[in-house]
Design a protein around this motif. Structure first.
Motif, PDB file in Angstrom:
ATOM      1  N   SER A   1      -3.870  14.774  13.599  1.00  0.00           N
ATOM      2  CA  SER A   1      -3.286  14.253  12.363  1.00  0.00           C
ATOM      3  C   SER A   1      -2.427  15.310  11.670  1.00  0.00           C
ATOM      4  O   SER A   1      -1.774  15.018  10.673  1.00  0.00           O
ATOM      5  CB  SER A   1      -4.396  13.765  11.424  1.00  0.00           C
ATOM      6  N   GLU A   2      -2.415  16.522  12.197  1.00  0.00           N
ATOM      7  CA  GLU A   2      -1.586  17.602  11.638  1.00  0.00           C
ATOM      8  C   GLU A   2      -0.127  17.324  12.004  1.00  0.00           C
ATOM      9  O   GLU A   2       0.265  17.463  13.153  1.00  0.00           O
ATOM     10  CB  GLU A   2      -2.024  18.962  12.182  1.00  0.00           C
ATOM     11  N   ALA A   3       0.659  16.936  11.012  1.00  0.00           N
ATOM     12  CA  ALA A   3       2.010  16.452  11.295  1.00  0.00           C
ATOM     13  C   ALA A   3       3.126  17.360  10.791  1.00  0.00           C
ATOM     14  O   ALA A   3       4.296  17.089  11.047  1.00  0.00           O
ATOM     15  CB  ALA A   3       2.193  15.061  10.694  1.00  0.00           C
ATOM     16  N   ALA A   4       2.785  18.437  10.103  1.00  0.00           N
ATOM     17  CA  ALA A   4       3.819  19.321   9.561  1.00  0.00           C
ATOM     18  C   ALA A   4       4.550  20.056  10.687  1.00  0.00           C
ATOM     19  O   ALA A   4       3.959  20.362  11.728  1.00  0.00           O
ATOM     20  CB  ALA A   4       3.197  20.321   8.598  1.00  0.00           C
ATOM     21  N   LYS A   5       5.811  20.354  10.455  1.00  0.00           N
ATOM     22  CA  LYS A   5       6.621  21.018  11.465  1.00  0.00           C
ATOM     23  C   LYS A   5       6.007  22.351  11.884  1.00  0.00           C
ATOM     24  O   LYS A   5       6.002  22.698  13.066  1.00  0.00           O
ATOM     25  CB  LYS A   5       8.040  21.223  10.934  1.00  0.00           C
ATOM     26  N   TYR A   6       5.460  23.108  10.932  1.00  0.00           N
ATOM     27  CA  TYR A   6       4.863  24.402  11.270  1.00  0.00           C
ATOM     28  C   TYR A   6       3.631  24.236  12.156  1.00  0.00           C
ATOM     29  O   TYR A   6       3.337  25.109  12.976  1.00  0.00           O
ATOM     30  CB  TYR A   6       4.553  25.229  10.021  1.00  0.00           C
ATOM     31  N   ASN A   7       2.924  23.096  12.045  1.00  0.00           N
ATOM     32  CA  ASN A   7       1.789  22.834  12.936  1.00  0.00           C
ATOM     33  C   ASN A   7       2.263  22.621  14.360  1.00  0.00           C
ATOM     34  O   ASN A   7       1.666  23.139  15.307  1.00  0.00           O
ATOM     35  CB  ASN A   7       0.988  21.599  12.487  1.00  0.00           C
ATOM     36  N   VAL A   8       3.324  21.850  14.499  1.00  0.00           N
ATOM     37  CA  VAL A   8       3.887  21.594  15.829  1.00  0.00           C
ATOM     38  C   VAL A   8       4.331  22.906  16.460  1.00  0.00           C
ATOM     39  O   VAL A   8       4.029  23.184  17.629  1.00  0.00           O
ATOM     40  CB  VAL A   8       5.062  20.590  15.746  1.00  0.00           C
ATOM     41  N   ILE A   9       5.004  23.728  15.692  1.00  0.00           N
ATOM     42  CA  ILE A   9       5.483  25.020  16.204  1.00  0.00           C
ATOM     43  C   ILE A   9       4.302  25.896  16.623  1.00  0.00           C
ATOM     44  O   ILE A   9       4.318  26.507  17.700  1.00  0.00           O
ATOM     45  CB  ILE A   9       6.363  25.721  15.142  1.00  0.00           C
ATOM     46  N   GLU A  10       3.279  25.953  15.792  1.00  0.00           N
ATOM     47  CA  GLU A  10       2.091  26.762  16.118  1.00  0.00           C
ATOM     48  C   GLU A  10       1.430  26.274  17.406  1.00  0.00           C
ATOM     49  O   GLU A  10       1.044  27.075  18.258  1.00  0.00           O
ATOM     50  CB  GLU A  10       1.089  26.727  14.963  1.00  0.00           C
ATOM     51  N   ALA A  11       1.308  24.966  17.562  1.00  0.00           N
ATOM     52  CA  ALA A  11       0.679  24.403  18.768  1.00  0.00           C
ATOM     53  C   ALA A  11       1.517  24.706  20.012  1.00  0.00           C
ATOM     54  O   ALA A  11       0.970  25.069  21.059  1.00  0.00           O
ATOM     55  CB  ALA A  11       0.491  22.898  18.601  1.00  0.00           C
ATOM     56  N   ILE A  12       2.825  24.584  19.902  1.00  0.00           N
ATOM     57  CA  ILE A  12       3.698  24.876  21.044  1.00  0.00           C
ATOM     58  C   ILE A  12       3.617  26.359  21.410  1.00  0.00           C
ATOM     59  O   ILE A  12       3.520  26.715  22.583  1.00  0.00           O
ATOM     60  CB  ILE A  12       5.149  24.434  20.741  1.00  0.00           C
ATOM     61  N   GLN A  13       3.586  27.216  20.405  1.00  0.00           N
ATOM     62  CA  GLN A  13       3.452  28.647  20.661  1.00  0.00           C
ATOM     63  C   GLN A  13       2.106  28.975  21.307  1.00  0.00           C
ATOM     64  O   GLN A  13       2.008  29.912  22.099  1.00  0.00           O
ATOM     65  CB  GLN A  13       3.640  29.452  19.375  1.00  0.00           C
ATOM     66  N   ALA A  14       1.079  28.185  20.985  1.00  0.00           N
ATOM     67  CA  ALA A  14      -0.242  28.385  21.584  1.00  0.00           C
ATOM     68  C   ALA A  14      -0.263  27.953  23.045  1.00  0.00           C
ATOM     69  O   ALA A  14      -1.084  28.428  23.823  1.00  0.00           O
ATOM     70  CB  ALA A  14      -1.304  27.614  20.796  1.00  0.00           C
ATOM     71  N   GLY A  15       0.637  27.020  23.412  1.00  0.00           N
ATOM     72  CA  GLY A  15       0.721  26.608  24.804  1.00  0.00           C
ATOM     73  C   GLY A  15       0.578  25.132  25.094  1.00  0.00           C
ATOM     74  O   GLY A  15       0.427  24.739  26.250  1.00  0.00           O
ATOM     75  N   VAL A  16       0.634  24.270  24.065  1.00  0.00           N
ATOM     76  CA  VAL A  16       0.540  22.844  24.362  1.00  0.00           C
ATOM     77  C   VAL A  16       1.805  22.366  25.074  1.00  0.00           C
ATOM     78  O   VAL A  16       2.885  22.913  24.882  1.00  0.00           O
ATOM     79  CB  VAL A  16       0.272  21.968  23.105  1.00  0.00           C
ATOM     80  N   THR A  17       1.638  21.357  25.886  1.00  0.00           N
ATOM     81  CA  THR A  17       2.740  20.771  26.639  1.00  0.00           C
ATOM     82  C   THR A  17       3.443  19.693  25.828  1.00  0.00           C
ATOM     83  O   THR A  17       4.653  19.521  25.919  1.00  0.00           O
ATOM     84  CB  THR A  17       2.202  20.144  27.946  1.00  0.00           C
ATOM     85  N   ASN A  18       2.650  18.965  25.045  1.00  0.00           N
ATOM     86  CA  ASN A  18       3.187  17.874  24.237  1.00  0.00           C
ATOM     87  C   ASN A  18       2.338  17.752  22.984  1.00  0.00           C
ATOM     88  O   ASN A  18       1.190  18.203  22.953  1.00  0.00           O
ATOM     89  CB  ASN A  18       3.181  16.567  25.035  1.00  0.00           C
ATOM     90  N   TYR A  19       2.873  17.105  21.955  1.00  0.00           N
ATOM     91  CA  TYR A  19       2.224  17.016  20.650  1.00  0.00           C
ATOM     92  C   TYR A  19       2.350  15.577  20.156  1.00  0.00           C
ATOM     93  O   TYR A  19       3.460  15.044  20.099  1.00  0.00           O
ATOM     94  CB  TYR A  19       2.927  17.967  19.683  1.00  0.00           C
ATOM     95  N   VAL A  20       1.220  14.964  19.831  1.00  0.00           N
ATOM     96  CA  VAL A  20       1.200  13.574  19.392  1.00  0.00           C
ATOM     97  C   VAL A  20       0.469  13.497  18.056  1.00  0.00           C
ATOM     98  O   VAL A  20      -0.617  14.062  17.910  1.00  0.00           O
ATOM     99  CB  VAL A  20       0.478  12.680  20.435  1.00  0.00           C
ATOM    100  N   VAL A  21       1.056  12.784  17.094  1.00  0.00           N
ATOM    101  CA  VAL A  21       0.454  12.666  15.771  1.00  0.00           C
ATOM    102  C   VAL A  21      -0.347  11.372  15.669  1.00  0.00           C
ATOM    103  O   VAL A  21       0.138  10.303  16.041  1.00  0.00           O
ATOM    104  CB  VAL A  21       1.541  12.729  14.671  1.00  0.00           C
ATOM    105  N   LYS A  22      -1.588  11.484  15.177  1.00  0.00           N
ATOM    106  CA  LYS A  22      -2.453  10.333  14.921  1.00  0.00           C
ATOM    107  C   LYS A  22      -2.012   9.690  13.610  1.00  0.00           C
ATOM    108  O   LYS A  22      -1.519  10.386  12.729  1.00  0.00           O
ATOM    109  CB  LYS A  22      -3.915  10.764  14.757  1.00  0.00           C
TER     110      LYS A  22
END
Length: 121
Positions: free
Chosen positions: A85-106
């Motif tokens: 449910s974390e939808a902020a742009k900085y959350n997406v960036i943090e997750a991608i930097q951590a290594g996620v392949t894709n990001y989906v918002v609930k």
């Protein structure tokens, strides 16, 4: 194929599981974990081919879980989808930097979730 569904919500795990089952994934391929710590143990014991990971969980959150799993060479390229449910742009960036392949918002509908997941199977 082994898919690890990591979410502290039993309801969310069931929704993800049902989406996979409805699209022909065999139930024996699905593994569930209620937090990142449990998922990390499973990751060490099993050979996971796809991770579906929540962000907000007790013991070890999703971002830290992703970082820890990515440190294992066998998971350096394994698809990891953050479903949160974390939808902020900085959350997406943090997750991608951590290594996620894709990001989906609930919340997400089953057919949309399948569309995101299916390309990794």
């Amino acid at each position: 194929m082994r898919i690890l569904i990591v979410d502290d919500s039993a309801v969310m795990r069931r929704i993800h599981k049902n989406t996979l089952l409805e699209n022909g994934i065999d139930e024996s391929s699905l593994i569930e974990a209620k937090d990142g710590e449990e998922a990390l143990k499973i990751s060490i014991e099993e050979d996971i081919t796809l991770f579906l990971v929540d962000w907000n969980m007790p013991k070890l959150n999703g971002v830290n879980f992703v970082k820890e799993v990515r440190a294992y060479s066998k998971y350096s390229k394994t698809p990891m989808i953050m479903i949160t449910s974390e939808a902020a742009k900085y959350n997406v960036i943090e997750a991608i930097q951590a290594g996620v392949t894709n990001y989906v918002v609930k919340p997400i509908q089953g057919n949309v979730l399948w569309e995101k997941i299916s390309k990794y199977l």
